[in-house]
Structure formats: structure tokens, C-alpha cells
Scaffold this motif. Structure first.
Motif, PDB file in Angstrom:
ATOM      1  N   PRO B  97     -28.850  12.404  29.562  1.00  0.00           N
ATOM      2  CA  PRO B  97     -28.364  11.004  29.822  1.00  0.00           C
ATOM      3  C   PRO B  97     -28.040  10.398  28.430  1.00  0.00           C
ATOM      4  O   PRO B  97     -27.814  10.940  27.604  1.00  0.00           O
ATOM      5  CB  PRO B  97     -29.754  10.349  30.193  1.00  0.00           C
ATOM      6  CG  PRO B  97     -30.744  11.180  29.264  1.00  0.00           C
ATOM      7  CD  PRO B  97     -30.145  12.555  29.352  1.00  0.00           C
ATOM      8  N   PRO B  98     -27.284   9.229  28.739  1.00  0.00           N
ATOM      9  CA  PRO B  98     -26.789   8.521  27.356  1.00  0.00           C
ATOM     10  C   PRO B  98     -28.186   8.208  26.636  1.00  0.00           C
ATOM     11  O   PRO B  98     -29.131   8.109  27.197  1.00  0.00           O
ATOM     12  CB  PRO B  98     -26.377   7.295  27.906  1.00  0.00           C
ATOM     13  CG  PRO B  98     -26.161   7.440  29.571  1.00  0.00           C
ATOM     14  CD  PRO B  98     -27.171   8.275  29.908  1.00  0.00           C
ATOM     15  N   PRO B  99     -27.954   8.224  25.452  1.00  0.00           N
ATOM     16  CA  PRO B  99     -29.149   7.575  24.537  1.00  0.00           C
ATOM     17  C   PRO B  99     -29.704   6.394  24.945  1.00  0.00           C
ATOM     18  O   PRO B  99     -29.091   5.399  25.433  1.00  0.00           O
ATOM     19  CB  PRO B  99     -28.608   7.441  23.206  1.00  0.00           C
ATOM     20  CG  PRO B  99     -27.192   8.046  23.038  1.00  0.00           C
ATOM     21  CD  PRO B  99     -26.499   8.013  24.629  1.00  0.00           C
ATOM     22  N   GLY B 100     -31.116   6.297  25.018  1.00  0.00           N
ATOM     23  CA  GLY B 100     -31.857   5.152  25.277  1.00  0.00           C
ATOM     24  C   GLY B 100     -31.843   5.025  27.059  1.00  0.00           C
ATOM     25  O   GLY B 100     -32.560   4.217  27.496  1.00  0.00           O
ATOM     26  N   MET B 101     -31.603   6.031  27.520  1.00  0.00           N
ATOM     27  CA  MET B 101     -31.536   6.192  29.046  1.00  0.00           C
ATOM     28  C   MET B 101     -31.083   4.802  29.805  1.00  0.00           C
ATOM     29  O   MET B 101     -31.509   4.456  30.614  1.00  0.00           O
ATOM     30  CB  MET B 101     -32.988   6.489  29.482  1.00  0.00           C
ATOM     31  CG  MET B 101     -33.428   7.911  28.942  1.00  0.00           C
ATOM     32  SD  MET B 101     -35.019   8.039  29.410  1.00  0.00           S
ATOM     33  CE  MET B 101     -35.296   9.658  28.713  1.00  0.00           C
ATOM     34  N   HIS B 102     -29.885   4.267  29.352  1.00  0.00           N
ATOM     35  CA  HIS B 102     -29.140   3.244  29.959  1.00  0.00           C
ATOM     36  C   HIS B 102     -28.054   3.720  30.943  1.00  0.00           C
ATOM     37  O   HIS B 102     -27.527   4.625  30.836  1.00  0.00           O
ATOM     38  CB  HIS B 102     -28.296   2.319  28.694  1.00  0.00           C
ATOM     39  CG  HIS B 102     -29.408   1.809  27.596  1.00  0.00           C
ATOM     40  ND1 HIS B 102     -29.843   0.838  27.700  1.00  0.00           N
ATOM     41  CD2 HIS B 102     -29.443   2.352  26.575  1.00  0.00           C
ATOM     42  CE1 HIS B 102     -30.583   0.300  26.580  1.00  0.00           C
ATOM     43  NE2 HIS B 102     -30.455   1.547  25.934  1.00  0.00           N
ATOM     44  N   TYR B 103     -28.051   2.866  32.079  1.00  0.00           N
ATOM     45  CA  TYR B 103     -27.194   3.320  33.160  1.00  0.00           C
ATOM     46  C   TYR B 103     -26.624   1.995  33.710  1.00  0.00           C
ATOM     47  O   TYR B 103     -27.267   0.948  33.762  1.00  0.00           O
ATOM     48  CB  TYR B 103     -27.805   3.891  34.168  1.00  0.00           C
ATOM     49  CG  TYR B 103     -28.309   5.446  33.649  1.00  0.00           C
ATOM     50  CD1 TYR B 103     -27.779   6.321  33.751  1.00  0.00           C
ATOM     51  CD2 TYR B 103     -29.881   5.246  33.619  1.00  0.00           C
ATOM     52  CE1 TYR B 103     -28.427   7.644  33.317  1.00  0.00           C
ATOM     53  CE2 TYR B 103     -30.435   6.294  33.140  1.00  0.00           C
ATOM     54  CZ  TYR B 103     -29.805   7.496  33.036  1.00  0.00           C
ATOM     55  OH  TYR B 103     -30.345   8.943  32.734  1.00  0.00           O
ATOM     56  N   ASP B 104     -25.454   1.886  34.319  1.00  0.00           N
ATOM     57  CA  ASP B 104     -24.923   0.804  35.136  1.00  0.00           C
ATOM     58  C   ASP B 104     -25.149   1.330  36.545  1.00  0.00           C
ATOM     59  O   ASP B 104     -25.194   2.654  36.480  1.00  0.00           O
ATOM     60  CB  ASP B 104     -23.463   0.593  34.953  1.00  0.00           C
ATOM     61  CG  ASP B 104     -22.587   1.668  35.066  1.00  0.00           C
ATOM     62  OD1 ASP B 104     -22.525   2.799  34.494  1.00  0.00           O
ATOM     63  OD2 ASP B 104     -21.802   1.601  36.085  1.00  0.00           O
ATOM     64  N   VAL B 170     -35.155   3.029  22.819  1.00  0.00           N
ATOM     65  CA  VAL B 170     -34.276   1.960  23.209  1.00  0.00           C
ATOM     66  C   VAL B 170     -33.729   1.142  21.858  1.00  0.00           C
ATOM     67  O   VAL B 170     -32.552   0.666  21.844  1.00  0.00           O
ATOM     68  CB  VAL B 170     -35.122   0.693  23.984  1.00  0.00           C
ATOM     69  CG1 VAL B 170     -36.350   0.081  23.492  1.00  0.00           C
ATOM     70  CG2 VAL B 170     -34.100  -0.307  24.525  1.00  0.00           C
ATOM     71  N   ALA B 173     -30.611  -1.491  20.657  1.00  0.00           N
ATOM     72  CA  ALA B 173     -30.057  -2.027  21.875  1.00  0.00           C
ATOM     73  C   ALA B 173     -30.978  -3.165  22.218  1.00  0.00           C
ATOM     74  O   ALA B 173     -30.383  -4.284  22.719  1.00  0.00           O
ATOM     75  CB  ALA B 173     -29.867  -0.925  23.041  1.00  0.00           C
TER      76      ALA B 173
END
Lengths: 356, 414
Positions: B97-104, B170, B173
Motif C-alpha cells: 500500500p501507499p505509506p500510512g495506508m491512505h487511499y482514495d 500516519v 500526514a
């Protein structure tokens, strides 16, 4: 024949495209935060911007219908961005406080618990178990589901002395990690060896090398090259099983659960610690593992009643002392609690500090 | 039209209760997915017999040697045929995943569409290593599923004796305690080692984890071969007006019992005018007071990271926490990041060359001694690396004068 598609070795993607705009704008510029209620965080940036986060529990192993439902909620009630915590909770970020309650209401009506923040029992971090692992002694998702049903109130409230982080692991390798409470498979019998298969399947020298107590040696059995285990030395850890599946360690009856407490990764107050054995011999009893829940609840009840504010479970045990820990939790103290592995003297009392 | 469901009386008992049920999810998928019908059959069998029925194997994608977790059923009849044939192959794709597990939401929706097309429809957000786990794929579908995920900008994670998927908190961010750009750090460390991730040839696994402050929300000290933890070396910041407000709201007793006396090095004192004195040289950056009074107290400005090496779980010599190998380094400029990248490469190379098969870094350091490790990777010793000096005399010390001279030189150089 067409050329095969070659991979794009892109690695970890950049975060920026996936960040909520308010998080992107204030990256590295946050000032403080508060928790207006369990499950909700309010962060304020140095710019004066605010972001509210609503945290909800999930089942981690999610069907795509559930995931799409969570995304629908993000689009309709939040602002199109989510993130996940290390414990598989989903977080919705909204830039207006007025969106918080409708979002909570919607998540609640769809069956997602709001909580897991502050001094709560957050979602249990877990492994794959029978669903997908090749060496599991038990299931993971099921045991966690049953336990979280029982601990639901402690997830949606923040009534513990400090945060409680629980982990489970379906073998002694412990992919679940360290926890305030760790619930891990503990085998109690040596592996059962299928001597007809060993030579076909196992690289014998590496299996011999894998054993922590040098209890495995090459042997000819029934005229075939195989391995034998010195059962007096064997600590039943199961380390030989992954490299040599004919050395079956999992046993429906004799693979039990052991329960450990006092693992802490944070440096807050005391230094980080590893978890310590407190209970064992707990039966592996699907589908709802009631005996595991009973021990965990026993520990949590004693901790909740007796620990001071901000004490994690291990810090509480350190203050009251282990005799009181066993007294207050009602768990038996046995010879197995006394370490005899290398460095064990570090775990003995080398003083006249005795509590009466 | 999916095949008929198997009876699952044990799993059915996991549909009740207030917590979201994965069984209900599996059953929903099974309505139009034969693989899920048979997966439920095999899982129910495991619940009945208390045994697992998966074995590994070799399944991969073109160009890579790892990242797919192959699973073949061992639950077979006397004729050697799978009892639950539609789930006879049930592989997992680990995707970073992207770092920090952020998604749109669009990204996750696309992932769902791909997995509906090629897989079982079951996705774990996230596995213990930090991967998105796309669970349940036939051998034939692994490559096309990967190709589409790869075209989206996502790549396979690690498995086996390889660099594993990294994790970072996180952090910057959304957290005021962030002392470093966690996402950039993790991404740099992992992406610098992709060859060792995707073509497993190390002695054993190697994990990077990055936490932005000593709260270490990524459990890096317990789990990472190289833990990068944000910290600061100047004075912590105190907003005395906010301290006064805190004391006024919560009371002196609460402040003394829960902040002042909780300081592990007794570095805090509450003054008569309800302001706070901090003995900064005694502060160990534990984070407790900042956690409790996060509006009044915050990390200093001269931020950087502490590096610890060797955290791991039980196999083979027992649990180990990471130990300090770099007490402090700056991590702000491109040059700072390059320095860390070079050091991480040194450590990984040293591990690759010197660890025994199936030995983690912590065990290797235990076996060869910290000083040999530090010399091997080119790091200076520092008293912050120890809990206390050695307590036994079993060491040859005829190099003492030279070593003492090095220390004097080191002090002069500072």
C-alpha cells in the motif's frame, strides 16, 4: 506468440495521490489533537485547519461487497478518502465537524462499531489461521471475531486505565506480534513424524539446524532416510514443521493456547517490553473459543479494577508485583512461569524485595 | 450461477454477535463465486477437525521470485482428488500500500473490480507485514491480476527470505508528534531494496518499519530488523499558558499523579504558579507527558531519528527487541536521506553476507557481538547503545590505551 508483459518494478507508491487534501496541505504541520468522543479524533493544524477522523472496526478479511459499502459511505458521508490503522480499523477523514455525526450514524446502522481510540481495547491484530496459512494450529479470523463480540463494549468505550492492544497467533512463530495480551498457540506434544515422506519432502540438514534445542537428528527408519526427535529434549515449538511438513506438530487436542501479557512497543514511561506468560493449557475450541475469552476477560477485569491511570497491563503488573497479579486475576502460578531458557536469570528476583 | 453451498454449522455460529462477521462476507461472495463456496467447505472442515489443509508451492509472476503466497489444498479423497475442487488453488497476492495506508475511494474500488474479475473477492486490509492481501486466486489468474494491479501503480510486496513490505505510521500526514517524514523514509528504505524484496536470496526475512516518534505506533522495536524512530535532541517545547489551563481544568493532583510523577527520569516539576519546569538533559523522550498534555507540550525543533537493529519474534533463539545502533541522525535534507540509504544498504549487505541460514539480524548480532556488527557496517560506538557497561571481566583488553585515545579524539572532534 506475443511477448509476455514485464513487471513495472515501482515499489511502494507515493502517498500524495491518496491523501485527503487537508492532510496534504498540512503535512508535517499539525499542532495538537483531542478526542471529542470514543472513536473520533480532532486534529488541529498550525494553519488553523481542522480534520475530524472517525474510526470504525472492520473484520479485516473483507468481502468486496463490504469494501464497496465502506467506500460508498466514504463518498456519501465523508470526503472520498480513507485510511487503515495497523489494527485494521478504517478511518474516515472529514474537514467539517457537522459531517461527523451523520457519518457515525451511517456506520453504526451498517454494523460497524465506532471506537478503538484512546484507552479502549482496539481491534485484535491477527494472523491467517486455517483460512490461508500452511502451518496453523488454529483459526485467526474466527477466534478474533468471537473475542471482539465479547469485548465490543471495551472497543466502543474508553474506560480502560490505558490502551489495550491484543494480538493472536495461530502458531508459535507468532506473526501476530507482541501485545498487552497475546493469545498464541502453544503445542504440548512433539511432532508426529511420517517417516515415509521425510526423505521426499524435507532438506534434512536444514531441518536439523532449525531446531532451537538440537533435538533432531538424521536416522534411518524402516530402511528409509528420515529424522528422529529426542522427545526428552523437544520443547514442542514446531520450528521443524514449516521446513518439513511430515513432522506434523499441530494436534487437534494437544495444540493449546497460551496467554501472555505485558508486551509494549511504546517508549512512554517505561521502556518497550516483551510479553510474559501468564496462562496456558487453554483448549483450542472452535467456533467461538469460549475458554480463551474467559481468561482474557478475567485479566481485563482485574486490570480495569486495579490499575492506575496510564498504566499499561505490564506496568500495572510491575507495580503490584507478580504474586498480586496471579492473585487478582485468579490465574494459577506454575513452574512453567519460571524461565529456564538462555538468560533466564535476568527473569529471577535477585533481591529481598518481596511483597506481603 | 454458483454451485450449491455446503452446510457450515460451525462457521454459522460466527455470524451472530455485534462485531462485523467475516463469515457473512464469505457467504455473500459464495453466492456468485464457486471458489468461495468450496473455501467455506474446507474452512468448515478445519473447524470440525481442528486441522489446517493448505500447503505451499511455487507460484509467481514473470520477473519476480516472491510476493505470491501459493496455497494448494491437501484435503483430498482416497482417489487423490480435491474434496473442494473450486478452492484447490487459493493463492494470495501481497501488494504494497501507499505509506500510512491512505487511499482514495476510486483506488480501492478499482482494486475490488480487479479482484472480482480474477480472484475470490476476499481482501484483507492489511496483513501483519502491512500488505494488502488479495486472498484466493487460481494459479492461472495470478499473472493477469498482478498485471492489472501493477498497471494501477501498485507492486508486489515481500515473502520468504527477502526484504519485506515496510510500514510507517500516519505521522506527518495527521500527527503533531511526527519528528520525521515517515512515508518518505519508509518508501526510500524499501524502494532502495526492491531487488532483495522481489528476488528472495537473503538468509531470512528483513523488515523496515518507521515510526515518527517514540510512541512507536508501528511496533518497530519489536518487529523490525531496522527500526527508524523519530525523536529530537533540543529541548521539548512547553506552552506555559496551556500548562496552566491544563492544571486549572484537570487539577493539581491529576497533573502530579499522571504527568509529573509518571516521568521515568524525574525530569518534570510543577511550579507554584502552575507552570512546568523541564530538566531537558534528563529527558529520555519517552513521550508520556506530551501524550497527556498534547496541547501544552510538544517535541523540540531539532528533529531526527534513532535507529535500532534486531527486533524479532521467537524463532530461533527467543524474542528480541531492537537495540540502538544510531542514537541520533538528522533526516531532513536529501543528503540526510542519502546517508540513511547508504547505511541501510551496508546493513542489508552485511546481513546477506554474514547471517546464517534462517537467522535474523538480531540473532546475528547476538552471535557475533554488537561491536563486530558496528565495525562491519562502519558505525561508531556510543554509550547510548548500552543499558549498562559489561558486568563480567571475561574480555581481553590489551587494546585499552588505543581505544581510550579514540574516545579522547572523538570528544575533541565534537
Amino acid at each position: 506468440m506475443s511477448e509476455p508483459r514485464m513487471q513495472i518494478e515501482s515499489g511502494v507508491p507515493e502517498m500524495e495521490a491518496y491523501l485527503h487534501p487537508v492532510l496534504k496541505k498540512n503535512y508535517g504541520q499539525w499542532a495538537w489533537h483531542e478526542r471529542p468522543r470514543p472513536g473520533v479524533l480532532h486534529h488541529v493544524a498550525k494553519s488553523g485547519d481542522s480534520i475530524w477522523t472517525v474510526r470504525a472496526g472492520t473484520q479485516r478479511q473483507m468481502d468486496l461487497y463490504t469494501i464497496r459499502k465502506l467506500m460508498d459511505i466514504a463518498d456519501e458521508f465523508a470526503e472520498g478518502y480513507v485510511r487503515f490503522t495497523i489494527r485494521s480499523n478504517i478511518e474516515y477523514m472529514v474537514s467539517e465537524e457537522s459531517k461527523v455525526q451523520p457519518l457515525i450514524d451511517k456506520l453504526g446502522s451498517e454494523g460497524f462499531p465506532i471506537g478503538g481510540t484512546g484507552n479502549s481495547v482496539s481491534m485484535i491484530s491477527h494472523t491467517q489461521g486455517w483460512l490461508h496459512c500452511d502451518i496453523p494450529g488454529t483459526d485467526a479470523s474466527g477466534a478474533v471475531k468471537a473475542l471482539m463480540d465479547d469485548l465490543y463494549d471495551e472497543f466502543v468505550k474508553e474506560e480502560m486505565p490505558n490502551r489495550v492492544r491484543i494480538t493472536t497467533s495461530c502458531c508459535q512463530i507468532n506473526c501476530g506480534g507482541q501485545g498487552d495480551i497475546a493469545i498464541n498457540i502453544q503445542h504440548t506434544k512433539p511432532p508426529k513424524i511420517d517417516h515415509d515422506q521425510v526423505a521426499n519432502v524435507c532438506e534434512r540438514p536444514s531441518v536439523v539446524a532449525r531446531c532451537p534445542v538440537a533435538a533432531i537428528r538424521p536416522a534411518m527408519v524402516n530402511g528409509k532416510p528420515s529424522l528422529e526427535v529426542d522427545e526428552k529434549k523437544c520443547i514442542c515449538c514446531g520450528a521443524c514443521f514449516p521446513p518439513c511438513p511430515p513432522m506434523q506438530i499441530n494436534d487437534p487436542e494437544h495444540s493449546k493456547f497460551a496467554i501472555w501479557v505485558g508486551g509494549k512497543n511504546s517508549n512512554a514511561r517505561s521502556k518497550p517490553t516483551l510479553h510474559k506468560l501468564v496462562a496456558a493449557g487453554v483448549p483450542n475450541n472452535p467456533p467461538r473459543w469460549p475458554e480463551v475469552s474467559a481468561v482474557v476477560k478475567q485479566i481485563l477485569a482485574a486490570y480495569k479494577a486495579d490499575a492506575r491511570d496510564w498504566e499499561r497491563i505490564g506496568e500495572w503488573a510491575d507495580r503490584i508485583g507478580w504474586p498480586k497479579f496471579f492473585e487478582k486475576t485468579g490465574l494459577p502460578f506454575t513452574k512453567y512461569h519460571i524461565d529456564n531458557w538462555r538468560g533466564s536469570r535476568n527473569n529471577l528476583n535477585t533481591s529481598a524485595h518481596i511483597r506481603f | 450461477m454458483a454451485k450449491q453451498m455446503h452446510d457450515t454449522p460451525m462457521l454459522d455460529q460466527l455470524e451472530s454477535g455485534p462485531w462485523p462477521s467475516f463469515v457473512t462476507g464469505l457467504k455473500r461472495l459464495a453466492k456468485d463465486n464457486d471458489m468461495m463456496v468450496d473455501l467455506l467447505g474446507q474452512l468448515e472442515t478445519s473447524y470440525e477437525t481442528r486441522k489446517g489443509y493448505w500447503k505451499g508451492g511455487t507460484v509467481g509472476v514473470i520477473g519476480y521470485g516472491g510476493g505470491i503466497i501459493p496455497r494448494f489444498t491437501e484435503l483430498k479423497g482416497d482417489d487423490g482428488k480435491a474434496l473442494f475442487p473450486a478452492a484447490a488453488e487459493f493463492h494470495t497476492l501481497r501488494i504494497m500500500p501507499p505509506p500510512g495506508m491512505h487511499y482514495d475511494t476510486n483506488t480501492i474500488r478499482k482494486m475490488c473490480d480487479i479482484w472480482e474479475k480474477y480472484g475470490s473477492g476476499l481482501i484483507a486490509f492489511h496483513g501483519q507485514s502491512g500488505d494488502i492481501m488479495f486472498q484466493g486466486c487460481s494459479t492461472d489468474n495470478v499473472q493477469p491480476a498482478f498485471d492489472e494491479l501493477n498497471e494501477m501503480g501498485f507492486d508486489l510486496g515481500g515473502a520468504g527470505p527477502a526484504v519485506r513490505t515496510g510500514m510507517s505510521c500516519v505521522g506527518a500526514a495527521r500527527c503533531e508528534n511526527s519528528c520525521v517524514d515517515e512515508g518518505r523514509t519508509m518508501r526510500m528504505l524499501v524502494n532502495n531494496a526492491l531487488d532483495d524484496m522481489h528476488r528472495p536470496a537473503l538468509p531470512y526475512k528483513f523488515k523496515y518499519k518507521v515510526s515518527g516518534c517514540p510512541n512507536d505506533c508501528m511496533n518497530s522495536v519489536q518487529r523490525a530488523d531496522l527500526a527508524t524512530i523519530g525523536t529530537w535532541r533540543d529541548d521539548m517545547k512547553v506552552d506555559q499558558e496551556e500548562v496552566k489551563k491544563f492544571v486549572a481544568t484537570r487539577g493539581r493532583k491529576y497533573t502530579i499523579d499522571n504527568v509529573i510523577t509518571r516521568c521515568p527520569t524525574k525530569a518534570l516539576s510543577l511550579n507554584d504558579d502552575d507552570t512546568l519546569s523541564v530538566d531537558n538533559p534528563s529527558c529520555v523522550r519517552c513521550m508520556h507527558c506530551i501524550n497527556v498534555m498534547n496541547k501544552a507540550l510538544s517535541p523540540g525543533d531539532d528533529k531526527g531519528v534513532t535507529l535500532l537493529c534486531g527486533g524479532k519474534r521467537t524463532l530461533k533463539i527467543g524474542d528480541l527487541l531492537g537495540t540502538v545502533i544510531v542514537p541520533f541522525m538528522k533526516l531532513e535534507t536529501d543528503e540526510d536521506f542519502e546517508t540513511l540509504e547508504e547505511l541501510a544498504t551496508e546493513i542489508l549487505d552485511f546481513f546477506a553476507e554474514n547471517a546464517l541460514e534462517h537467522e535474523r539480524t538480531g540473532e546475528m548480532v547476538e552471535r557475533i557481538g554488537l561491536v563486530n556488527f558496528l565495525e562491519g557496517v562502519g558505525l561508531e560506538i556510543d554509550p547510548n547503545m548500552i543499558e549498562r557497561p559489561r558486568m563480567n571481566p571475561y574480555v581481553r583488553m590489551d587494546g585499552w590505551d588505543e581505544e581510550a585515545a579514540k574516545w579522547a579524539e572523538h570528544k575533541t572532534a565534537q
